[in-house]
Enzyme design. Structure first.
Site: not given
Ligand code: FAD
Length: 290
Positions: A17, A75, A105, A158, A165
């Site tokens: 990344e 991203h 974000g 979480e 998602k």
């Protein structure tokens, strides 16, 4: 190519990344880092997104694809309105970007609230649903946390939103960084028990400087195990911490690879040296293909 397909090949992928550059100095550091790491055969790479540097993210991703022929994922965050998000996604498809990492974000700083630009896009799951629901052919990744996210009351929350998602259409997940593999193993076991089948790629960060470490642990919620913290405290300088971090990350990667993870995703901080040393050790032990 969709990253989910690569993760399904039965051989762990390696990915890096990169952070989109904020100024000319960072551009030069990043150019060198990308060139150095491109030579170490990553299966794919990704580039972070910030509203201020969003254009750089998109340009860098397309350039890496064209120049190095490496699958590069952009991203994207909830920092834009739905119309602006649609324009960005259209641009990605036009330019041949195959994957997007759909995120909420980072907030502006620790303890500060994230300010979405559009009431319809306030969380990672909203952006995943938006990409999927608007018929884009992009592969969709999303973030998840092995430890408690700083804004969450507990891991239960979480986990609930991680599942959301996946239900919204994410075809793979990348974890927030962690220094203790037990958090990752627990998350994966729980996900599989709950019927969540998508690949969950561990996100790994070789230790940065003492100052950056304090910042990233605060932002991410990652904890530093006691023995590692004691060893960090005993280091005279950042170079000592860097070496310690490489050794620790190699130990983490060995255990993760032996457990059959779908891939290793390295948060590079735009520095090539630590990931190169880590990959060298793993390839030397034949744990990764050369
Ligand atoms: P969310 O899933 O929206 O979660 C944020 C918080 O809200 C969590 O506490 C969660 O439990 C809660 N939540 C989630 N959904 C809901 C809901 N529907 N209702 C109520 N609460 C909810 N940040 C950047 O700015 N740019 C980047 O490029 C970037 N890249 C990253 C890459 C990876 C692999 C990871 C793991 C993180 C990255 N981040 C990036 C950081 C990320 O944006 C932050 O960790 C952020 O705080 C969480 O993002 P998310 O998509 O998981 O958010």
């Amino acid at each position: 190519m969709h990253i989910a397909e690569m993760l399904d090949r039965g051989r762990p992928t390696v990915s890096f990344e990169f952070m989109a550059p904020r100024d000319e100095n960072e551009v030069q550091v990043l150019e060198k880092t990308v060139a150095a790491l491109a030579g170490h055969a990553p299966d794919w790479v990704s580039v972070t997104y910030r509203l201020r540097t969003g254009q750089e993210t998109l340009e860098l991703v397309t350039r890496i694809k064209r120049q190095y022929h490496i699958e590069a994922m952009a991203h994207l965050t909830c920092a834009n309105t739905r119309d602006a998000t649609r324009r960005i996604l259209n641009w990605m498809e036009r330019e041949g970007i195959a994957n997007v990492l759909a995120l909420r974000g980072d907030p502006p700083g620790p303890g500060q609230p994230f300010q979405p630009a559009d009431a319809g896009l306030t969380h990672g799951s909203d952006l995943v649903a938006f990409v999927r629901g608007n018929g884009y052919r992009l592969g969709i990744g999303a973030a998840c946390s092995a430890e408690k996210h700083p804004e969450s009351p507990d891991l239960e929350h979480e986990f609930h939103y991680m599942r959301l998602k996946v239900e919204a259409g994410a075809d793979f997940l990348i974890t927030q960084l962690f220094f203790d593999n037990r958090f990752y193993f627990a998350l994966v076991a729980r996900a599989r028990t709950a019927g969540i089948k998508v690949p969950i790629v561990p996100g790994l960060m070789p230790l940065p400087s003492r100052r950056s470490l304090a910042f990233v642990t605060e932002m991410s919620g990652a904890s530093v195990p006691e023995p590692l913290q004691r060893a960090i405290d005993a280091q005279p300088d950042d170079e000592g911490i860097r070496k310690l971090g490489v050794e620790h990350c190699i130990r983490q990667c060995v255990e993760l690879l032996e457990a059959g993870v779908p891939g290793l995703h390295f948060y590079t901080f735009n520095r090539a040296r630590a990931p190169i040393e880590i990959l060298g050790a793993l390839r030397g032990q034949q744990l990764l293909a050369s």
